[in-house]
Structures are given as structure tokens and as C-alpha cells.
Design a protein around this motif. Structure first.
Motif, short mmCIF file in Angstrom:
data_model
loop_
_atom_site.label_atom_id
_atom_site.label_comp_id
_atom_site.label_asym_id
_atom_site.label_seq_id
_atom_site.Cartn_x
_atom_site.Cartn_y
_atom_site.Cartn_z
N PRO A 73 0.83 -1.21 0.00
CA PRO A 73 0.00 0.00 0.00
C PRO A 73 0.87 1.26 0.00
CG PRO A 73 -0.10 -1.11 2.13
CD PRO A 73 0.73 -1.96 1.24
N PHE A 74 0.31 2.34 -0.51
CA PHE A 74 0.98 3.62 -0.52
C PHE A 74 1.41 3.97 0.91
CE2 PHE A 74 1.00 8.25 -0.27
CZ PHE A 74 1.87 8.54 -1.31
N GLY A 75 2.64 4.41 1.05
CA GLY A 75 3.15 4.81 2.36
C GLY A 75 3.92 3.73 3.09
N THR A 76 4.04 2.54 2.51
CA THR A 76 4.79 1.46 3.15
C THR A 76 6.26 1.85 3.25
OG1 THR A 76 3.31 -0.21 2.25
CG2 THR A 76 5.47 -0.97 2.96
N ALA A 77 6.85 1.65 4.42
CA ALA A 77 8.27 1.98 4.63
C ALA A 77 9.17 0.90 4.01
CB ALA A 77 8.56 2.09 6.12
N ILE A 78 10.21 1.35 3.35
CA ILE A 78 11.24 0.48 2.81
C ILE A 78 12.59 1.11 3.12
CG2 ILE A 78 9.85 -0.50 0.94
CD1 ILE A 78 11.12 1.53 -0.94
N LYS A 79 13.64 0.34 3.05
CA LYS A 79 14.98 0.87 3.28
C LYS A 79 15.65 1.05 1.92
CE LYS A 79 19.30 0.03 5.66
NZ LYS A 79 20.05 -0.88 6.53
N ILE A 80 16.16 2.25 1.68
CA ILE A 80 16.81 2.55 0.41
C ILE A 80 18.22 3.05 0.69
CG2 ILE A 80 16.85 4.10 -1.58
CD1 ILE A 80 13.82 4.08 -1.51
N LYS A 81 19.17 2.44 0.00
CA LYS A 81 20.55 2.90 0.05
C LYS A 81 20.86 3.48 -1.31
CE LYS A 81 25.27 1.40 0.77
NZ LYS A 81 26.15 0.24 0.90
N HIS A 82 21.22 4.75 -1.31
CA HIS A 82 21.53 5.47 -2.54
C HIS A 82 22.97 5.16 -2.90
CE1 HIS A 82 22.18 9.66 -4.47
NE2 HIS A 82 21.73 8.82 -5.35
N VAL A 83 23.19 4.65 -4.10
CA VAL A 83 24.53 4.21 -4.51
C VAL A 83 24.98 5.01 -5.71
CG1 VAL A 83 25.88 2.22 -5.27
CG2 VAL A 83 23.94 1.89 -3.71
N GLU A 84 26.21 5.50 -5.65
CA GLU A 84 26.80 6.21 -6.79
C GLU A 84 27.35 5.17 -7.75
OE1 GLU A 84 27.20 9.57 -7.25
OE2 GLU A 84 26.36 10.21 -5.36
#
Length: 89
Positions: A73-84
Motif C-alpha cells: 500500500p501507498f506509504g509502506t516503509a522500505i529501506k533505500i541505500k543510494h549508490v553512486e
């Protein structure tokens, strides 16, 4: 988008900017199902760096990860690691 393809956007982390050709590592937090590849995948950012909502577009193949993402559903938390991405030599 093409047939059998999904797109999803996510809230841009505060003070974070994106550049063209970058990618993210995405991890699901406590997914309802998992497979041998576990709870994470890498994705290229499909949206332009100036857009407010970063977006990922991916083929919808039959994996636990993509089934969970497709039903979140909209608003679900996820973990994102921004990678160059590494510079070309």
C-alpha cells in the motif's frame, strides 16, 4: 510503460539529490514472503534528477520481492541505500 512492467515512486530522502545514471539498493522491511534472493534488489532510477519523486521501472517477473512490491500500500516503509555508479574509465 511496457506490458508486464511496474513503476513505483518513493519519497526523496531529505537533503538528498540524485544524478543521472544512479541506482539504489532497496530492502523490504518484514515482507510477507521472501525468496532465495532475500529482501533486497538493486534498481536504476528511471526518473529525471530534477523530479520531486524518484521512480523505478522494472519488468514484473514472478519473484517474491516483486509480488510484495506490487501489493504494497501507498506509504509502506522500505529501506533505500543510494549508490553512486562508478565513473567510466
Amino acid at each position: 510503460m511496457a506490458e508486464q512492467t511496474i513503476a513505483f515512486g518513493f519519497e526523496k530522502p531529505s537533503r538528498r539529490t540524485f544524478k543521472a545514471c544512479q541506482f539504489i539498493d532497496m530492502r523490504l522491511l518484514d515482507p510477507l514472503e521472501a525468496d532465495s534472493e532475500e529482501n533486497g534488489r538493486g534498481f536504476s532510477i528511471a526518473s529525471s534528477p530534477y523530479e520531486e519523486t524518484p521512480m523505478v521501472v522494472t519488468p514484473m517477473c514472478d519473484t517474491a520481492f516483486k509480488r510484495v512490491v506490487n501489493r504494497m500500500p501507498f506509504g509502506t516503509a522500505i529501506k533505500i541505500k543510494h549508490v553512486e555508479k562508478a565513473a567510466a574509465k
